[in-house]
Every structure is written in C-alpha cells, then in structure tokens.
Design an enzyme around this catalytic site. Structure first.
Site, PDB file in Angstrom:
ATOM      1  CG  HIS A   1      55.138  50.386  41.215  1.00  0.00           C
ATOM      2  ND1 HIS A   1      56.032  50.127  40.200  1.00  0.00           N
ATOM      3  CD2 HIS A   1      53.916  50.426  40.622  1.00  0.00           C
ATOM      4  CE1 HIS A   1      55.384  50.014  39.064  1.00  0.00           C
ATOM      5  NE2 HIS A   1      54.095  50.180  39.283  1.00  0.00           N
TER       6      HIS A   1
ATOM      7  CG  ASN B   1      62.500  47.609  40.688  1.00  0.00           C
ATOM      8  OD1 ASN B   1      61.854  46.564  40.710  1.00  0.00           O
ATOM      9  ND2 ASN B   1      61.964  48.758  40.281  1.00  0.00           N
TER      10      ASN B   1
ATOM     11  CG  HIS C   1      40.743  33.247   6.084  1.00  0.00           C
ATOM     12  ND1 HIS C   1      41.720  33.856   5.315  1.00  0.00           N
ATOM     13  CD2 HIS C   1      40.791  31.921   5.783  1.00  0.00           C
ATOM     14  CE1 HIS C   1      42.336  32.936   4.581  1.00  0.00           C
ATOM     15  NE2 HIS C   1      41.786  31.753   4.836  1.00  0.00           N
TER      16      HIS C   1
ATOM     17  CG  ASP D   1      59.134  44.256  37.601  1.00  0.00           C
ATOM     18  OD1 ASP D   1      57.897  44.207  37.594  1.00  0.00           O
ATOM     19  OD2 ASP D   1      59.773  45.084  38.278  1.00  0.00           O
TER      20      ASP D   1
ATOM     21  CG  HIS E   1      53.832  54.949  38.667  1.00  0.00           C
ATOM     22  ND1 HIS E   1      52.830  55.650  38.038  1.00  0.00           N
ATOM     23  CD2 HIS E   1      53.349  53.690  38.875  1.00  0.00           C
ATOM     24  CE1 HIS E   1      51.777  54.852  37.870  1.00  0.00           C
ATOM     25  NE2 HIS E   1      52.070  53.663  38.365  1.00  0.00           N
TER      26      HIS E   1
ATOM     27  CG  ASP F   1      40.085  26.370   9.219  1.00  0.00           C
ATOM     28  OD1 ASP F   1      40.462  25.186   9.248  1.00  0.00           O
ATOM     29  OD2 ASP F   1      40.669  27.250   8.574  1.00  0.00           O
TER      30      ASP F   1
ATOM     31  CG  HIS G   1      40.448  29.322  12.732  1.00  0.00           C
ATOM     32  ND1 HIS G   1      40.595  28.612  13.904  1.00  0.00           N
ATOM     33  CD2 HIS G   1      41.688  29.358  12.163  1.00  0.00           C
ATOM     34  CE1 HIS G   1      41.858  28.243  14.040  1.00  0.00           C
ATOM     35  NE2 HIS G   1      42.545  28.679  12.997  1.00  0.00           N
TER      36      HIS G   1
ATOM     37  CB  ILE H   1      59.967  46.385  44.042  1.00  0.00           C
ATOM     38  CG1 ILE H   1      60.902  46.196  45.242  1.00  0.00           C
ATOM     39  CG2 ILE H   1      58.634  46.979  44.498  1.00  0.00           C
ATOM     40  CD1 ILE H   1      60.327  45.343  46.351  1.00  0.00           C
TER      41      ILE H   1
ATOM     42  N   PRO I   1      50.910  50.661  28.351  1.00  0.00           N
ATOM     43  CG  PRO I   1      49.204  50.270  26.833  1.00  0.00           C
ATOM     44  CD  PRO I   1      50.229  51.284  27.204  1.00  0.00           C
ATOM     45  CG  LEU I   2      53.856  47.566  32.028  1.00  0.00           C
ATOM     46  CD1 LEU I   2      53.869  46.847  33.366  1.00  0.00           C
ATOM     47  CD2 LEU I   2      55.043  48.518  31.917  1.00  0.00           C
TER      48      LEU I   2
ATOM     49  CD  GLU J   1      48.823  35.901  15.664  1.00  0.00           C
ATOM     50  OE1 GLU J   1      48.349  34.927  15.052  1.00  0.00           O
ATOM     51  OE2 GLU J   1      49.417  35.792  16.771  1.00  0.00           O
TER      52      GLU J   1
END
Length: 681
Positions: A269, A189, A467, A159, A29, A475, A479, A191, A118-119, A417
């Site tokens: 990119h 940027n 749980h 972004d 990149h 539930d 759940h 892009i 991982p963004l 979480e």
C-alpha cells in the site's frame, strides 16, 4: 469487448511507470496505482471528456482522485494522454520542486482538478462540483434536451475514503440532491495499512449507499485475476446515463496486481516494492526496462489528445452558437464569471446610522442581500443554522432537485459542517460561483480539514461564523469559542476577519469577496454600536486590516488594540482614561492578516514602534497576541472555557469589562520600556 493489444500495452505501461516512479523516489504508494491502471486507462481513454491541450476547457468532465496517495496513477495518465507532463516529471516523483508531488495539488500539475490527500475530502469536494454543475445547467440551459452543460464528475475512492465520517455526510448530500452527474468508483481491494479491511469495516457498502439514495453497480475480477474491464466499461456507461441518482461502482481489485509476492499484501500500500520484487513484477508482466514506453504505445495513448481537442473545439462552437441564440443567458453567464474585484461593491453596501446598535450577524445579512442583487454567482447556506447565522438570501429560493429549484441560491446543508465546507470548495473549483457557508464559530473545528484545503488551493470562498464569543450566553462552554480565532489565524493564506460593528461588517464582505482568497467572517450575536467614523475611513481601514478609531492622539501613552465586539470596551476605556489624563489610542483590528500585509509606514502609523505600552482586547485566547503587544504589553482575553449564563454575566465573569481594559492599560504604562524597541517589525 476485452482490451485490444494496444490497450493492454497502454495499461502495462501505466502499471510499470507507477511502479518505477515509486521505486525511484524510494517512497510512495505503488499497490493501488498498479491495481487500478485498467480503471484509469478506461476512464481517460473512453469516458472522461477532457482536452489535454486545454485543461481549463469549461465543458470538460471533472476527475477527482479522492485516494490522493495513489497520485502516480493520475500522473501516468496525464503523461500518457498528452498533458503538459513529461517522462522526466514522472522520474522526479515526490522530489523537491517536481510537478509530481506526493499527493495531487490543484494549480501545480496540469489536469489536477483539486488537491486531495486527506481521505474523504476528494469525495465531498466532488459532490460540490456536481452540485455546481447541476446549478449551472439549470441556470443556463434548462430547456435543452442535449445540454451544453451536461458534464460528469468521476471519482476514484478507496476504503479509507469510505471509512472517513465526511464520506457519510457527502454521500447523504449527493443522494438527497439526486446528483446523477456523479459517478464514484470504490476500489474494494480488501487491504489497508494495518491489514485487511475486515479489521475495521464489515458493513454492507451497497446497502449503505442504496439507503442514501444511490444507484449501485458491481465490477468483479476477470479470470486472470485482473479487473473485469468489460463489466467496468458497461458500468461506467450506465452510471453516466443513470437518471435521478448518483452512481457508486463497487469495484474489486487486487492491490499490487502483477507483483507476484506483493499482491494483496498491506505492505504494497504505502512503500516501494523493492528492487527484487519490482524486477519480479516486470518479468511476470513481460514488461520493458524502467521508465521505458515504446513509441507505438505512446502514439496510441496520445490519441486521447486529438479526440479531446476535437471535442473541445466542437463544444466551443456550440457554446458560441448558444451565446448568439440566448443573449440574455449569455449576459448572465458573463456576470457569473465576473471577478468581484472588477465590481464596485462599495456602491451597493448598506448604510448604518452611527450610534445605533446592531449585531454584526444582522449587518452581514443586510450586506448579503445587497451583494446578491449584483452578484448572480453568490450563493450558499448554513449547517441548519440559516436563521441564526443570518445567511439566507431572501427571495433566492432553495437549491433542491425538485422541479425548477436547481437554480436556487440557498443550500440546505443539514448538520454536515465538514461535507458542507468541502463541497463549497468543489463548487468553487467548477467556476462561476462565489460561495459562502455558515455555522457557529465553535463548530469550525468540524470544518478544519476543508478550510485547510481551501487555503492550500487559495480558493475564493467565504466562511461565515457567528456566535463568536462567550456573549452567546446560556448555551454555555460547549458553544462558546475560546481557542478558535488563534487556530484559524495559524492557517497560512487564510484571512480571519472579525468586524467590530455594522459598517465594518459590510466593508469586510466586500473586501473578502474581492480578495480572491479564502476568508472567514467572525460575527457577533449581540448588538454593538455603529462607529461615528466616516464610511470611507471604515472601508479603507478594514481593507488595511487595522486603523485608529475614536479620539486620535499624535503621542499616545498607550495603544489599545481590539477586535469585534470588544471594540466597544476599548472605546469606553479610552474615555475613562482620558478623564484621568491618560492618552489612549484605540485600534480596531478586524483582520490581522491584512494588516500584516501593509507596508511598514502604514503599520507604524497605526502602531508606532516607540509606544510599547499596548493592550490587546479580544474575547478569546491570548495566544498569538504577544507579537503585536511586545514584552511590556497586556491582554484582556479569555484563557479558560466559558460558562452558562446570560451574556452580560458571562462577559463580566470572564473579565471582559471596560474596567479590566483600564487596569491593563495602567499596568502596561507602568512598566513600558522608555527606549523605543523594534516590536511589531
């Protein structure tokens, strides 16, 4: 002031090295790294407190490249400022075995504070770092005007980071906790891969972060189209000095700045510029040959190493004076930085009476209280489920920015979480913390990317999941976890611990903390009987991952393997089978990963390879059990979604009964292979 000639040369070197490394790799990149070279230079030369010769210096600032795809941007600065990273390392960018992998990896490259890629993860991890540093400052030096412990966490994000849901969670946390030691630079940027960001993003980022309690600054472009470094420098200084709020700097850049045809294009990119465009960029920037850095430039950038060495030595001197002047606090510091493996945790574990019934989540709560008394570094919280997960440290106070509460040991994460888990990773990376976070097991789905990064980095963090089965009852299926145990067990380097009863739970906590690796405790809501085994047997069995319980036969007809609350079913079935003349050994297997790490002799003593009649009992998916029970084995598991009903009805309806275990045992005995086979090898 504008950059000097030396600074301009340093930025040019960083731009070209990034471009050349991507070209040599044939992948990467380049655009962001070229555009943000002035930002990285300004940070590493003027604002980040760091020592390239001592990357683990306790008093350093932390830098997080949340847009980890731009890793070469970081690697070039590490090389230029004098970390143990060579020009040859840059030439090996993204190659097998190189010290410059495609995304930054903690523990692999000196100067990399956390694994990113991982963004959004980097931003949330940085929030945890800032929280831990605030807690550290308040704990050890709250009275000082110019604290030893006033580190800043600097973040570069893109972004893509901003668009990820975890960024909303993390930014909200940072604002609530008034993390004024956090400065985030957002590279606006315009892009992304599919085109302009306008395709997917039209919100007012300033208004969004301001609403979450952030101070917001802006940095635009200079007349030449490059980044306005004077405004940037001032914004960074103001961000560090700002009191009571984290700071977001919205920075305008032009992706692939310097490349005449690739600038402001999506193609720059995530792909090399290509030979022709790289040469055009070199000419446009008046650059040197590929991977060429003149000695004068390198001599200039390496002054950062001298400054860093001086700063770290001065800090260490002040730190020693602090230790001498505050012996009690110094003792607390040492305690917080003591490896739990060196502590006798077993000595403080609570005891439970055999035959009584107690939910493992309640046993966990009692264990947390006991451990917290001797482990000042233990703190954590749940995603608005403290009462249900039983994770509250009693009398530990709340961690909040209000006066005097930064030392609190209970974090109120809210229903976040994902950010909660990433922030725990960040707090752990700072050092001096052993954190845990809790939620229902079914919601581990929301945590998975952060769990995975904890495993990649081998962080000593503890996930508490309660749980744990259809026994949570009315539930209903939304759940009730089914596939979650199998998914978590598939994670390399992660230990899934599902204790069967109270003393196993206490032993599991001690073993998890002393393992120095990421673990997940899977706990039941309903009461289960305390085993009639000696405490030593249980503690040793838990640490080994599996052991025999109940009546033990030297030559069993069948082996029943159970985890968690289903051990009660297995022991009831053992008694019924014994009444019919069938010898069944019952194995409690709280942690498959720990068991699989034992030597062959021990594994064979628990699961003799000559006994092919085996039953696995677990209120979850059967996936993954075949390797332990073999071709002749049977499972008493749940391979469907649950249902809304009282716990007893839900268990019966899904086949979790002693009668089902007895039936499975008889079935596997009837077709077990008489000739020993090498299963479980």
């Amino acid at each position: 002031m504008p950059f000097t000639a030396d600074e301009r040369s340093a930025v040019l070197a960083a731009r070209l090295l990034a471009m050349d490394a991507v070209e040599a790799a044939g992948t990467g990149h380049p655009g962001t790294a070229m555009a943000l070279a002035p930002v990285a230079h300004t940070l590493f030369q003027k604002h980040i407190a760091h020592d390239p010769a001592n990357p683990e210096w306790a008093g350093r600032d932390r830098f997080v490249l949340s847009c980890g795809h731009a890793s070469i941007l970081l690697y070039t600065q590490l090389f230029l400022t004098g970390y143990d990273l060579s020009l040859d390392d840059l030439k090996q960018f993204r190659q097998l075995g190189s010290r410059t992998p495609g995304h930054p990896e903690y523990g692999h490259t000196p100067g990399v504070e956390t694994t990113t890629g991982p963004l959004g993860q980097g931003l949330a991890t940085a929030v945890g770092m800032a929280m831990a540093l605030k807690k550290r400052q308040s704990t050890f030096d709250a009275e000082s005007v110019t604290s030893l412990f006033n580190e800043t966490v600097w973040v570069l994000c893109s972004d893509g980071d901003i668009q990820e849901g975890i960024a909303y969670e993390a930014a909200s946390l940072a604002g609530r906790h008034e993390l004024d030691n956090l400065v985030v630079i957002y590279d606006d940027n315009k892009i992304q891969i599919e085109g302009t960001t306008d395709l997917a993003l039209r919100e007012d980022i300033e208004a969004r972060f301001a609403a979450q309690g952030w101070n917001v600054e802006h940095v635009g472009l200079a007349d030449d189209g490059d980044i306005d470094v004077d405004t940037l420098d001032n914004a960074l200084s103001r961000g560090k000095a700002h009191i009571g709020q984290p700071t977001l700097i919205i920075l305008r850049s032009q992706i692939a700045f310097g490349a005449p045809n690739a600038i402001n294009t999506p193609g720059s990119h995530g792909a090399p510029l290509g030979t022709a465009e790289a040469e055009a960029a070199r000419r446009a920037l008046n650059g040197t040959g590929a991977f060429e850095v003149d000695e004068a430039t390198l001599s200039f950038t390496r002054q950062a190493a001298a400054r860093g060495s001086e700063a770290s030595r001065a800090w260490e001197t002040e730190f020693q004076a602090w230790r001498n002047n505050h012996p009690d606090k110094a003792g607390e510091w040492d305690g917080a930085h003591t490896d739990p493996a060196l502590l006798d945790l077993d000595a403080v574990l609570p005891e439970f009476t055999p035959g009584t019934r107690i939910a493992t989540r309640d046993a966990s709560s009692q264990t947390i209280q006991a451990l917290a008394k001797i482990m000042p570094q233990l703190w954590g919280g749940s995603a608005d489920l403290g009462d249900s997960n039983k994770t509250v440290i009693k009398n530990g106070g709340s961690f909040l920015p209000e006066a005097g509460q930064r030392t609190g040991r209970n974090v109120h994460w809210g229903v976040r979480e994902h950010a909660m888990s990433a922030a725990m990773n960040g707090a752990t990376l700072v050092g001096g913390s052993r954190m845990f976070v809790g939620t229902f097991l079914v919601f581990s789905d929301y945590q998975k990317p952060a769990i995975r990064l904890a495993s990649l980095m081998q962080l000593p963090v503890t996930f508490v999941w309660t749980h744990d089965s259809v026994a949570l009852g009315a539930d209903g299926p939304t759940h009730q976890p089914i596939e979650h145990l199998a998914a978590l067990r598939a994670l390399p380097g992660f230990s899934v611990i599902r204790p069967a009863e109270a003393r196993e739970t206490a032993a599991a906590w001690a073993a998890a903390l002393q393992s120095g690796a990421p673990c997940g405790l899977i706990l039941a809501r309903q009461g289960v009987p305390v085993l009639d085994e000696t405490p030593q047997t249980i503690r040793e069995g838990v640490r080994r991952g599996a052991y025999l319980v109940g009546t033990k036969y030297s030559e069993p007809d069948v082996i029943i393997i159970a985890t968690g609350s289903e051990l009660e079913l297995a022991l009831t079935a053992q008694a019924q089978l014994a009444g019919e003349g069938t010898r069944a050994n019952v194995v409690s297997m709280p942690c498959r990963e720990w068991f699989e790490n034992q030597d062959r002799e021990y594994r064979d003593s628990v699961l003799p390879r000559t006994v092919t009649a085996r039953v696995a009992v677990e209120a979850a998916s059967a996936f993954g059990w075949r390797d332990l029970i073999g071709a002749d084995g049977e499972t008493v598991t749940i391979d469907r979604f649950g249902l809304s009903a009282p716990a007893e009805d839900a268990l019966r309806e899904t086949g979790m009964t002693p009668e089902a275990v007895v039936s499975a045992a008889k079935s596997t005995i009837s077709r077990s292979t008489p000739i020993p086979t090498l299963i479980n090898s």
